[in-house]
Design a protein around this motif. Structure first.
Motif, PDB file in Angstrom:
ATOM      1  N   ILE A   2       0.804  -1.229   0.000  1.00 26.17           N
ATOM      2  CA  ILE A   2       0.000   0.000   0.000  1.00 26.17           C
ATOM      3  C   ILE A   2       0.840   1.284   0.000  1.00 26.17           C
ATOM      4  N   ILE A   3       2.174   1.153   0.004  1.00 26.72           N
ATOM      5  CA  ILE A   3       3.029   2.346   0.001  1.00 26.72           C
ATOM      6  C   ILE A   3       2.677   3.218  -1.199  1.00 26.72           C
ATOM      7  N   ASP A   4       2.542   4.519  -0.944  1.00 30.06           N
ATOM      8  CA  ASP A   4       2.203   5.535  -1.953  1.00 30.06           C
ATOM      9  C   ASP A   4       0.789   5.410  -2.504  1.00 30.06           C
ATOM     10  N   SER A   5      -0.102   4.706  -1.793  1.00 32.38           N
ATOM     11  CA  SER A   5      -1.478   4.545  -2.259  1.00 32.38           C
ATOM     12  C   SER A   5      -2.436   5.527  -1.600  1.00 32.38           C
ATOM     13  N   GLY A   6      -2.016   6.144  -0.464  1.00 32.50           N
ATOM     14  CA  GLY A   6      -2.901   7.042   0.269  1.00 32.50           C
ATOM     15  C   GLY A   6      -3.971   6.302   1.056  1.00 32.50           C
ATOM     16  N   THR A   7      -3.847   5.000   1.160  1.00 35.89           N
ATOM     17  CA  THR A   7      -4.830   4.173   1.862  1.00 35.89           C
ATOM     18  C   THR A   7      -4.929   4.563   3.331  1.00 35.89           C
ATOM     19  N   SER A   8      -6.148   4.536   3.865  1.00 37.20           N
ATOM     20  CA  SER A   8      -6.394   4.756   5.291  1.00 37.20           C
ATOM     21  C   SER A   8      -7.062   3.520   5.871  1.00 37.20           C
ATOM     22  N   TRP A   9      -6.818   3.248   7.150  1.00 39.02           N
ATOM     23  CA  TRP A   9      -7.485   2.159   7.846  1.00 39.02           C
ATOM     24  C   TRP A   9      -7.736   2.609   9.268  1.00 39.02           C
ATOM     25  N   SER A  10      -8.814   2.123   9.857  1.00 40.43           N
ATOM     26  CA  SER A  10      -9.222   2.604  11.175  1.00 40.43           C
ATOM     27  C   SER A  10      -9.007   1.539  12.247  1.00 40.43           C
ATOM     28  N   PHE A  11      -9.106   1.981  13.493  1.00 38.57           N
ATOM     29  CA  PHE A  11      -8.998   1.077  14.640  1.00 38.57           C
ATOM     30  C   PHE A  11      -9.913   1.573  15.752  1.00 38.57           C
ATOM     31  N   SER A  12     -10.347   0.646  16.572  1.00 40.73           N
ATOM     32  CA  SER A  12     -11.183   0.946  17.726  1.00 40.73           C
ATOM     33  C   SER A  12     -11.029  -0.213  18.710  1.00 40.73           C
ATOM     34  N   TYR A  13     -10.688   0.100  19.942  1.00 40.87           N
ATOM     35  CA  TYR A  13     -10.491  -0.933  20.951  1.00 40.87           C
ATOM     36  C   TYR A  13     -10.617  -0.318  22.329  1.00 40.87           C
ATOM     37  N   SER A  14     -10.661  -1.162  23.331  1.00 35.85           N
ATOM     38  CA  SER A  14     -10.575  -0.723  24.721  1.00 35.85           C
ATOM     39  C   SER A  14      -9.193  -1.080  25.223  1.00 35.85           C
ATOM     40  N   LEU A  15      -8.521  -0.106  25.813  1.00 37.92           N
ATOM     41  CA  LEU A  15      -7.212  -0.318  26.405  1.00 37.92           C
ATOM     42  C   LEU A  15      -7.445  -0.644  27.874  1.00 37.92           C
ATOM     43  N   MET A  16      -7.173  -1.884  28.249  1.00 35.22           N
ATOM     44  CA  MET A  16      -7.383  -2.311  29.620  1.00 35.22           C
ATOM     45  C   MET A  16      -6.090  -2.103  30.397  1.00 35.22           C
ATOM     46  N   TYR A  17      -6.125  -1.161  31.328  1.00 36.07           N
ATOM     47  CA  TYR A  17      -4.964  -0.719  32.101  1.00 36.07           C
ATOM     48  C   TYR A  17      -5.043  -1.352  33.481  1.00 36.07           C
ATOM     49  N   SER A  18      -3.995  -2.085  33.873  1.00 36.63           N
ATOM     50  CA  SER A  18      -3.940  -2.695  35.201  1.00 36.63           C
ATOM     51  C   SER A  18      -2.618  -2.335  35.853  1.00 36.63           C
ATOM     52  N   ASP A  19      -2.687  -1.733  37.037  1.00 35.73           N
ATOM     53  CA  ASP A  19      -1.471  -1.415  37.798  1.00 35.73           C
ATOM     54  C   ASP A  19      -0.998  -2.706  38.453  1.00 35.73           C
ATOM     55  N   THR A  20       0.210  -3.142  38.122  1.00 34.06           N
ATOM     56  CA  THR A  20       0.743  -4.389  38.684  1.00 34.06           C
ATOM     57  C   THR A  20       1.739  -4.136  39.804  1.00 34.06           C
ATOM     58  N   SER A  21       1.836  -2.866  40.263  1.00 36.23           N
ATOM     59  CA  SER A  21       2.787  -2.547  41.330  1.00 36.23           C
ATOM     60  C   SER A  21       2.144  -2.549  42.710  1.00 36.23           C
ATOM     61  N   GLY A  22       0.877  -2.980  42.803  1.00 31.06           N
ATOM     62  CA  GLY A  22       0.286  -3.140  44.126  1.00 31.06           C
ATOM     63  C   GLY A  22      -0.907  -2.272  44.455  1.00 31.06           C
ATOM     64  N   THR A  23      -1.244  -1.271  43.633  1.00 35.28           N
ATOM     65  CA  THR A  23      -2.381  -0.427  43.975  1.00 35.28           C
ATOM     66  C   THR A  23      -3.711  -1.086  43.633  1.00 35.28           C
ATOM     67  N   GLY A  24      -3.692  -2.051  42.719  1.00 38.96           N
ATOM     68  CA  GLY A  24      -4.923  -2.716  42.316  1.00 38.96           C
ATOM     69  C   GLY A  24      -5.763  -1.910  41.348  1.00 38.96           C
ATOM     70  N   MET A  25      -5.265  -0.749  40.923  1.00 39.32           N
ATOM     71  CA  MET A  25      -6.024   0.102  40.007  1.00 39.32           C
ATOM     72  C   MET A  25      -6.160  -0.579  38.643  1.00 39.32           C
ATOM     73  N   SER A  26      -7.381  -0.577  38.125  1.00 37.28           N
ATOM     74  CA  SER A  26      -7.653  -1.161  36.817  1.00 37.28           C
ATOM     75  C   SER A  26      -8.743  -0.337  36.154  1.00 37.28           C
ATOM     76  N   VAL A  27      -8.563  -0.058  34.860  1.00 39.54           N
ATOM     77  CA  VAL A  27      -9.531   0.776  34.151  1.00 39.54           C
ATOM     78  C   VAL A  27      -9.515   0.407  32.668  1.00 39.54           C
ATOM     79  N   SER A  28     -10.624   0.650  32.000  1.00 39.79           N
ATOM     80  CA  SER A  28     -10.724   0.412  30.572  1.00 39.79           C
ATOM     81  C   SER A  28     -10.889   1.763  29.873  1.00 39.79           C
ATOM     82  N   ILE A  29     -10.024   2.044  28.904  1.00 41.79           N
ATOM     83  CA  ILE A  29     -10.014   3.335  28.206  1.00 41.79           C
ATOM     84  C   ILE A  29     -10.380   3.106  26.738  1.00 41.79           C
TER      85      ILE A  29
END
Length: 174
Positions: free
Chosen positions: A62-89
């Motif tokens: 696709i180089i030099d084609s001008g093509t576009s592609w999209s994305f959509s997801y949830s980023l699941m964030y988990s603190d592994t250092s002991g706070t237990g904080m977890s969130v989905s962005i």
């Protein structure tokens, strides 16, 4: 942050012959500190997993084609250092092939494939993080054959501030 390393770690990539490269998750050590309700908060070690892999480098056809592609997801964030904080962005956006260009980084000057991106991260709408607004970003990526990613920059669309910048500093053994 102020010229110091703010985070470092490992990014896990999937590779598919038809779809190219996709990021699946990160395992990071974050060293910056923010204030939450007047108290300092330092995320420490975090694990971030995408609900579906984000395809960021499709096939070279696709180089030099001008093509576009999209994305959509949830980023699941988990603190592994002991706070237990977890969130989905929620994260969504698109990439666009910008073709070949010359890019200069600390390691030299190269002919690179330029891919741009526009995206939105729902930081404030995630509800539990210490952010006062969502994050509207743009990014530019420069890929060089046989080297990989040599430059990446992310900017806040509202303020114009550089949020993340990295570039290849040196090459040896080629």
């Amino acid at each position: 942050v102020d010229g110091a390393t703010a985070w470092e770690g490992t990014t896990y990539i999937t590779c598919d012959e038809d779809d190219g490269l996709s990021v699946a998750e990160w395992n990071m050590n974050i060293t910056y500190e923010v204030e939450l309700e007047g108290a300092p908060l330092s995320p420490g070690a975090v694990f971030m997993q995408l609900s579906s892999p984000r395809n960021y480098l499709p096939g070279a056809d696709i180089i030099d084609s001008g093509t576009s592609w999209s994305f959509s997801y949830s980023l699941m964030y988990s603190d592994t250092s002991g706070t237990g904080m977890s969130v989905s962005i929620p994260v969504s956006g698109s990439y666009t092939d910008e073709g070949m260009t010359t890019v200069t980084v600390d390691a030299g000057t190269y002919e690179a494939w330029h891919i741009s991106s526009t995206y939105d991260m729902g930081l404030a709408t995630s509800g539990t993080l210490p952010f006062s607004r969502d994050y509207p970003g743009t990014a530019d990526y420069y890929w060089v054959e046989d080297l990989g990613l040599v430059k990446e920059e992310h900017f806040d669309r509202e303020t114009g501030s550089l949020i993340l910048g990295k570039e290849l500093a040196a090459v040896s053994g080629l």
